[in-house]
Design a protein around this motif. Structure first.
Motif, PDB file in Angstrom:
ATOM      1  N   ILE A 198       5.968  16.001  -2.378  1.00  0.00           N
ATOM      2  CA  ILE A 198       4.822  15.982  -3.300  1.00  0.00           C
ATOM      3  C   ILE A 198       3.511  15.986  -2.504  1.00  0.00           C
ATOM      4  O   ILE A 198       2.556  16.654  -2.882  1.00  0.00           O
ATOM      5  CB  ILE A 198       4.895  14.760  -4.240  1.00  0.00           C
ATOM      6  CG1 ILE A 198       6.271  14.697  -4.910  1.00  0.00           C
ATOM      7  CG2 ILE A 198       3.793  14.833  -5.293  1.00  0.00           C
ATOM      8  CD1 ILE A 198       6.542  13.401  -5.655  1.00  0.00           C
ATOM      9  N   GLY A 199       3.503  15.261  -1.378  1.00  0.00           N
ATOM     10  CA  GLY A 199       2.273  15.143  -0.588  1.00  0.00           C
ATOM     11  C   GLY A 199       1.756  16.482  -0.084  1.00  0.00           C
ATOM     12  O   GLY A 199       0.560  16.755  -0.166  1.00  0.00           O
ATOM     13  N   LEU A 252       1.948   9.240  -6.007  1.00  0.00           N
ATOM     14  CA  LEU A 252       2.360  10.623  -5.740  1.00  0.00           C
ATOM     15  C   LEU A 252       3.482  11.047  -6.686  1.00  0.00           C
ATOM     16  O   LEU A 252       3.462  12.147  -7.244  1.00  0.00           O
ATOM     17  CB  LEU A 252       2.825  10.777  -4.290  1.00  0.00           C
ATOM     18  CG  LEU A 252       1.774  11.072  -3.233  1.00  0.00           C
ATOM     19  CD1 LEU A 252       2.414  11.137  -1.854  1.00  0.00           C
ATOM     20  CD2 LEU A 252       1.064  12.395  -3.530  1.00  0.00           C
ATOM     21  N   TYR A 260       0.300  18.228  -2.978  1.00  0.00           N
ATOM     22  CA  TYR A 260      -0.871  17.565  -3.562  1.00  0.00           C
ATOM     23  C   TYR A 260      -2.100  17.691  -2.676  1.00  0.00           C
ATOM     24  O   TYR A 260      -3.215  17.910  -3.159  1.00  0.00           O
ATOM     25  CB  TYR A 260      -0.559  16.096  -3.847  1.00  0.00           C
ATOM     26  CG  TYR A 260      -1.468  15.523  -4.908  1.00  0.00           C
ATOM     27  CD1 TYR A 260      -1.526  16.096  -6.177  1.00  0.00           C
ATOM     28  CD2 TYR A 260      -2.280  14.420  -4.652  1.00  0.00           C
ATOM     29  CE1 TYR A 260      -2.363  15.587  -7.160  1.00  0.00           C
ATOM     30  CE2 TYR A 260      -3.122  13.907  -5.630  1.00  0.00           C
ATOM     31  CZ  TYR A 260      -3.157  14.497  -6.885  1.00  0.00           C
ATOM     32  OH  TYR A 260      -3.988  14.000  -7.863  1.00  0.00           O
ATOM     33  N   SER A 263      10.050  12.314  -1.000  1.00  0.00           N
ATOM     34  CA  SER A 263       8.912  12.530  -1.880  1.00  0.00           C
ATOM     35  C   SER A 263       7.551  12.522  -1.189  1.00  0.00           C
ATOM     36  O   SER A 263       6.676  13.285  -1.604  1.00  0.00           O
ATOM     37  CB  SER A 263       8.950  11.513  -3.012  1.00  0.00           C
ATOM     38  OG  SER A 263       9.485  10.309  -2.538  1.00  0.00           O
ATOM     39  N   PRO A 264       7.304  11.694  -0.167  1.00  0.00           N
ATOM     40  CA  PRO A 264       5.956  11.737   0.430  1.00  0.00           C
ATOM     41  C   PRO A 264       5.607  13.136   0.919  1.00  0.00           C
ATOM     42  O   PRO A 264       4.471  13.584   0.766  1.00  0.00           O
ATOM     43  CB  PRO A 264       6.066  10.755   1.607  1.00  0.00           C
ATOM     44  CG  PRO A 264       7.172   9.837   1.247  1.00  0.00           C
ATOM     45  CD  PRO A 264       8.157  10.659   0.480  1.00  0.00           C
ATOM     46  N   GLU A 288       0.834  -1.199   0.000  1.00  0.00           N
ATOM     47  CA  GLU A 288       0.000   0.000   0.000  1.00  0.00           C
ATOM     48  C   GLU A 288       0.874   1.257   0.000  1.00  0.00           C
ATOM     49  O   GLU A 288       0.618   2.219  -0.727  1.00  0.00           O
ATOM     50  CB  GLU A 288      -0.926  -0.012   1.223  1.00  0.00           C
ATOM     51  CG  GLU A 288      -1.964   1.091   1.158  1.00  0.00           C
ATOM     52  CD  GLU A 288      -2.816   1.164   2.422  1.00  0.00           C
ATOM     53  OE1 GLU A 288      -2.542   0.429   3.387  1.00  0.00           O
ATOM     54  OE2 GLU A 288      -3.744   1.986   2.426  1.00  0.00           O
ATOM     55  N   HIS A 289       1.902   1.204   0.826  1.00  0.00           N
ATOM     56  CA  HIS A 289       2.845   2.335   0.874  1.00  0.00           C
ATOM     57  C   HIS A 289       3.449   2.582  -0.508  1.00  0.00           C
ATOM     58  O   HIS A 289       3.494   3.714  -0.992  1.00  0.00           O
ATOM     59  CB  HIS A 289       3.941   2.061   1.907  1.00  0.00           C
ATOM     60  CG  HIS A 289       5.284   2.617   1.551  1.00  0.00           C
ATOM     61  ND1 HIS A 289       5.534   3.965   1.519  1.00  0.00           N
ATOM     62  CD2 HIS A 289       6.434   2.006   1.150  1.00  0.00           C
ATOM     63  CE1 HIS A 289       6.794   4.163   1.141  1.00  0.00           C
ATOM     64  NE2 HIS A 289       7.351   2.994   0.894  1.00  0.00           N
ATOM     65  N   ASN A 317       0.830   4.035  -3.060  1.00  0.00           N
ATOM     66  CA  ASN A 317       0.497   5.442  -2.812  1.00  0.00           C
ATOM     67  C   ASN A 317       1.683   6.352  -3.105  1.00  0.00           C
ATOM     68  O   ASN A 317       1.528   7.437  -3.671  1.00  0.00           O
ATOM     69  CB  ASN A 317       0.052   5.637  -1.353  1.00  0.00           C
ATOM     70  CG  ASN A 317      -1.319   5.038  -1.086  1.00  0.00           C
ATOM     71  OD1 ASN A 317      -2.092   4.821  -2.011  1.00  0.00           O
ATOM     72  ND2 ASN A 317      -1.615   4.747   0.167  1.00  0.00           N
ATOM     73  N   LEU A 318       2.874   5.892  -2.723  1.00  0.00           N
ATOM     74  CA  LEU A 318       4.071   6.689  -2.962  1.00  0.00           C
ATOM     75  C   LEU A 318       4.291   6.878  -4.466  1.00  0.00           C
ATOM     76  O   LEU A 318       4.534   7.992  -4.947  1.00  0.00           O
ATOM     77  CB  LEU A 318       5.291   5.997  -2.339  1.00  0.00           C
ATOM     78  CG  LEU A 318       6.640   6.628  -2.635  1.00  0.00           C
ATOM     79  CD1 LEU A 318       6.737   8.012  -2.002  1.00  0.00           C
ATOM     80  CD2 LEU A 318       7.788   5.749  -2.113  1.00  0.00           C
ATOM     81  N   GLU A 356       3.244   7.467   6.593  1.00  0.00           N
ATOM     82  CA  GLU A 356       4.031   6.232   6.487  1.00  0.00           C
ATOM     83  C   GLU A 356       5.435   6.468   5.945  1.00  0.00           C
ATOM     84  O   GLU A 356       6.402   5.893   6.415  1.00  0.00           O
ATOM     85  CB  GLU A 356       3.281   5.256   5.563  1.00  0.00           C
ATOM     86  CG  GLU A 356       3.854   3.862   5.499  1.00  0.00           C
ATOM     87  CD  GLU A 356       3.444   3.003   6.689  1.00  0.00           C
ATOM     88  OE1 GLU A 356       3.918   3.304   7.804  1.00  0.00           O
ATOM     89  OE2 GLU A 356       2.664   2.046   6.499  1.00  0.00           O
ATOM     90  N   GLU A 367       0.159   7.998   3.159  1.00  0.00           N
ATOM     91  CA  GLU A 367       1.533   7.852   2.674  1.00  0.00           C
ATOM     92  C   GLU A 367       2.465   8.896   3.289  1.00  0.00           C
ATOM     93  O   GLU A 367       3.631   8.625   3.556  1.00  0.00           O
ATOM     94  CB  GLU A 367       1.574   7.928   1.147  1.00  0.00           C
ATOM     95  CG  GLU A 367       2.976   7.872   0.547  1.00  0.00           C
ATOM     96  CD  GLU A 367       3.826   6.714   1.065  1.00  0.00           C
ATOM     97  OE1 GLU A 367       3.267   5.690   1.499  1.00  0.00           O
ATOM     98  OE2 GLU A 367       5.057   6.844   1.058  1.00  0.00           O
ATOM     99  N   MET A 391      -5.454   8.512   0.958  1.00  0.00           N
ATOM    100  CA  MET A 391      -4.261   7.796   0.476  1.00  0.00           C
ATOM    101  C   MET A 391      -3.021   8.677   0.583  1.00  0.00           C
ATOM    102  O   MET A 391      -1.943   8.225   0.958  1.00  0.00           O
ATOM    103  CB  MET A 391      -4.469   7.334  -0.964  1.00  0.00           C
ATOM    104  CG  MET A 391      -5.427   6.159  -1.068  1.00  0.00           C
ATOM    105  SD  MET A 391      -5.712   5.634  -2.772  1.00  0.00           S
ATOM    106  CE  MET A 391      -7.019   6.728  -3.254  1.00  0.00           C
ATOM    107  N   VAL A 392      -3.211   9.948   0.250  1.00  0.00           N
ATOM    108  CA  VAL A 392      -2.080  10.887   0.319  1.00  0.00           C
ATOM    109  C   VAL A 392      -1.618  11.044   1.768  1.00  0.00           C
ATOM    110  O   VAL A 392      -0.427  10.929   2.077  1.00  0.00           O
ATOM    111  CB  VAL A 392      -2.464  12.263  -0.269  1.00  0.00           C
ATOM    112  CG1 VAL A 392      -1.335  13.271  -0.072  1.00  0.00           C
ATOM    113  CG2 VAL A 392      -2.809  12.134  -1.741  1.00  0.00           C
TER     114      VAL A 392
END
Lengths: 351, 533
Positions: free
Chosen positions: B470-471, A79, B474, B466-467, A71-72, A75-76, B507, B504, B500-501
């Motif tokens: 970009i997150g 993005l 976004y 990047s999470p 899942e990680h 989603n990553l 995470e 992540e 989801m964003v």
């Protein structure tokens, strides 16, 4: 799995044949842990850990794929895709795109609405070899770290911050105005074709994935760097065309995938109309005319002897090329010393 | 000069070169010997360096926004002042704030802007002229040394008594007192202080450092500013005691670049103590920040101290093992270190008993819709209603509040009785953080409030992982999409990817910025679903 001193989880998982994706990793560079694609689960740890920068430990239990990690990754990668050139095939007009391939392999959603491009380009860089295509860049910093850690050149840097983080040079100057040696290592390490070659033959050639790679040894000097010649089988009216030179993977001896400006970019002579393929000698009118080797060598010898007769032996000097073999270089100095009696002999790679 | 200290001086050299109007990248590269590209990377990372041509920045923190800073910005731009936006300037109690070069001007009004006549140099607050070493409202207003560990209204004590006492007590007794006190880090994470001290003390490497984290930039937070302004004595004494325990002689004080006045106050305090012969075995260094919230994250702070881009490091290893220049480093927040002297003079037991639900008194910053914004030293674990009562009551009807800065998200009015402590707030997915409490009344649109916080995180993301890179962009893009379609059918679809964003970002992000940056929006949606229909 047994492991050696200093080995990372990534080293061990690779040896075990497990797939752990990476984008910012390169074996020649210090691990950055920044792209986050290699996160794995360590038993007992609350957070996922980057396999590339986490050292293996005694009794460590590592999971490289499960629902949480999948899942990680999905989603990553989704993005990443919203901040990247859209469409796999279109993106790969040059080098293959590791991001698109990875997104497909891990089933990442591709339908998220993209963001407008926030990374600055350097449109006024008129060097003829390397261009930066900001829409492809994923800010993994492989190129800047390579330029620092492997080449020791530090011509490029990560600049700005947040979504505007981009690859730049000092004051965003063209590469000719920086410490860049145009080795093209940034192009070789880029996972997404953001650092790209802008030679005319590349522009005309099909995407790299459609080219045929031939491993060979660079003959520009005596180091023996390994290189991959990329041949477009349909180019040059079907006769085949060398479309570009790429690096073999890191670890390939003796050059570890590194090349210099000559090896990487000086290949367009191969099918160039100006290339000398037969000896030419000037006639009485000063025009170059095709000749036999015997005629050409005789003309050269005559000219050299004439200089010697008028100005003496030391008016002559001999310079050989770094492309010559040791044996050829030996013969050049022999020619200088024995045939012409001068010690004026040099080789272009000598410093 | 050693290579590492030359590199560490890159930001300072850039600042000087910019001020002199020189070709900053090349001048700083030449002075320091650091490659020009790397220097440029640093320059463009820090707002106050790379955008040093911008002379006026109007605070966009939530409390300043509530006080009309958006209008101030528009007026300043209309007046030709070339003003731009700034992240929170830590002056929420005296909103709206404007940064003029590196000096924070507070309570700026439309009249002030008019008076400037379109010349940025002339902008000044009529209420609080900039030559004043201004500070804020504190509570209790009179000295209360028996119930306040820091006691902001108390007179500075330059005797060094606690430091002398610490030497007499011996290291183990000092550590035992800190342990007994239950002192937890007051910068945001709430990590037990004694544990860190012991960890640094126990390292095999003998070169160690102590670093003061005074990069106070969490929106809604301005307590460290007050501690430095009013009790610099406690800061230096706490640092001196800590340095002795962990066997360090070099102390680096990283103070945010917008704190020009607190920097001066601390510099004066160092001068004062050293000339009086206090702490003479220690070297105090002040390092100015240059406009990057992320440098409050301890490892980003270390990178910045080393003269690099302020990008957080992967943990472990923790700074207690591998810190500044790879050496064991104790990093403590200003408020935490300022608690140390009174813990020693009055005892760990005393400090512990000051708290209501957890040990100690705590500096709460309160701003937004309350009568008397300021810094309130109260028992750790009081609730919002108690805090606001001390602050003169709510303005309007309470709708929501942010208990510990932007990173703590929003809570609904129904949580007004919940203890504002590390544990009780963590239980509901929020946090005490830096105890920057912002109160919002019924006039506030939660989608707007969330949008302001999201813009902050987007602007301050370092861009390394990047999470977060970009997150943060976004999620703001998704929220903008929702707001633009609000009231229409299917507006909510704009937010369909949000879970989801945010998942992540939590995470995958390297540091706390990315891990908490979606909380303002997700908590607003959770508690105020009606406003995101």
């Amino acid at each position: 799995m047994p492991f050696g001193d200093g080995e990372t989880i990534l080293d061990v998982t690779r040896r075990a044949g497990r797939q752990v994706p990476t984008l910012c990793h390169d074996d020649r560079l210090k691990p950055a842990g920044a792209c986050r694609t290699c996160l794995v689960q360590i038993e007992g740890a609350r957070r996922l850990a980057p396999a590339c920068s986490t050292k293996a430990g005694d009794g460590m239990q590592v999971t490289t794929a499960n629902e949480r990690i999948d899942e990680h990754r999905q989603n990553l990668l989704a993005l990443y895709l919203v901040d990247h050139h859209q469409g796999h095939d279109d993106c790969e007009d040059g080098a293959p795109c590791e991001l698109h391939a990875m997104a497909a392999a891990y089933g990442a959603p591709t339908d998220w609405e993209p963001l407008p491009l926030a990374r600055a380009e350097r449109p006024n860089d008129d060097n003829p070899y390397i261009e930066f295509r900001a829409d492809r860049c994923i800010a993994c910093a492989r190129c800047t770290r390579y330029c620092d850690e492997v080449e020791g050149v530090s011509a490029i840097t990560m600049a700005k911050r947040g979504i505007e983080t981009t690859v730049s040079t000092a004051d965003a100057l063209g590469l000719f105005d920086t410490t860049c040696e145009l080795c093209g290592g940034c192009v070789a390490v880029c996972p997404t074709g953001a650092m790209a070659e802008k030679m005319p033959l590349v522009a005309k050639a099909p995407p790299e994935r459609k080219l045929h790679k031939v491993r060979t040894t660079c003959n520009y000097c005596g180091v023996g760097c390994q290189m991959d010649i990329n041949v477009d089988g349909y180019g040059n009216n079907g006769k085949g065309q060398v479309a570009k030179i790429t690096s073999p993977p890191p670890g390939t001896l003796p050059s570890d995938g590194n090349l210099c400006v000559k090896g990487r970019f000086a290949y367009d002579f191969i099918d160039h109309p100006d290339r000398l393929k037969v000896p030419l000698v000037r006639n009485a009118q000063g025009e170059l005319k095709e000749a036999t080797w015997e005629e050409a060598l005789a003309a050269a010898a005559k000219g050299l002897r004439a200089v010697e007769a008028e100005h003496g032996k030391d008016a002559l000097a001999f310079v050989s090329s770094s492309r010559c073999t040791v044996e050829e270089n030996y013969l050049v100095q022999k020619l200088a010393r024995v045939a012409f009696g001068t010690n004026n002999v040099h080789q272009c790679a000598a410093t | 000069m050693r290579e590492e200290s030359r590199r560490a001086s890159v930001p300072e050299e850039l600042q000087k070169a910019h001020a002199a109007g020189e070709d900053a990248t090349n001048v700083a590269a030449k002075t320091t010997g650091v490659p020009a590209a790397d220097v440029f990377g640093v320059d463009t990372f820090f707002n106050l360096l790379g955008e040093s041509e911008k002379k006026l920045r109007v605070c966009t923190g939530l409390s300043c926004r509530l006080a009309g800073s958006e209008k101030i910005l528009a007026q300043a731009q209309a007046a030709g002042l070339g003003a731009t936006e700034s992240s929170c300037l830590a002056a929420c109690d005296r909103a709206p704030a404007v940064l003029k070069e590196r000096r924070t001007l507070v309570e700026i009004t439309a009249a002030d802007i008019k008076r400037s006549g379109g010349d940025w140099k002339e902008l000044d607050s009529k209420e609080v002229p900039q030559h004043l070493r201004w500070s804020g409202h504190v509570w209790p207003a009179e000295s209360k040394p028996k119930t306040c560990a820091i006691n902001l209204a108390g007179k500075p004590n330059w005797s060094g008594a606690a430091s002398t006492l610490a030497t007499e007590m011996g290291d183990e007794a000092v550590l035992a007192a800190i342990d007994e006190a239950g002192l937890q880090g007051r910068g945001g994470a709430g990590f037990p202080a004694a544990f860190k001290w012991r960890s640094v003390r126990g390292q095999a490497e003998t070169k160690r450092y102590v670093v003061l984290n005074a990069d106070e930039a969490e929106p809604g937070t301005f307590k460290d500013r007050e501690v430095m302004m009013k009790r610099p004595d406690l800061v230096l004494e706490g640092l001196a005691i800590a340095a002795r325990i962990v066997r360090a002689t070099e102390i680096y004080m990283y103070i945010r670049g917008e704190f020009e006045i607190p920097q001066q106050v601390m510099a004066d305090a160092i001068e004062r103590t050293q000339s009086a012969g206090l702490y003479s075995e220690l070297h105090f260094h002040i390092h100015s920040g240059h406009g990057a919230y992320i440098c409050g994250e301890e490892t980003a702070l270390l990178e910045s101290l080393e003269g690099k881009r302020g990008q957080p490091r992967e943990k472990p290893p923790f700074p207690t093992e591998v810190g500044l220049w790879g050496k064991p480093t104790l990093i403590q927040n200003v408020e935490t270190i300022a608690c140390v002297p009174s813990i020693l003079t009055r005892g760990g037991e005393w400090f512990k008993a000051l708290g209501k639900t957890q040990p100690g008194s705590k500096l709460y910053c309160i701003s937004g819709h309350v009568a008397n914004p300021g810094v309130y030293e109260m028992p750790l674990g009081i609730c919002l209603d108690d805090l606001v009562q001390a602050a003169g009551g709510y303005i309007g009807k309470l709708k929501a509040f942010s208990p510990g800065g932007a990173s703590s998200g929003f809570l609904p009015a129904s949580e007004r009785k919940r203890p504002l402590d590390f544990k009780a707030l963590a239980e509901i997915g929020s946090m005490l953080g830096s105890a920057g409490v912002v109160v919002l009344n019924e006039s506030v649109d939660m989608a707007w409030a969330a949008q302001e916080q999201l813009l902050f995180f987007e602007r301050e993301s370092c861009g390394q992982c990047s999470p977060c890179r970009i997150g943060t962009a976004y999620q703001r893009h998704l929220l903008d999409g929702y707001i633009s379609k609000r009231g229409q059918d299917g507006a909510k679809d704009s937010l369909s990817k949000l879970s989801m964003v945010s998942k992540e970002m939590i995470e995958g992000s390297i540091c706390g910025l990315g891990q908490t940056a979606s909380l303002p929006l997700t908590s607003a949606i959770q508690y105020f679903p009606g406003e995101f229909a």
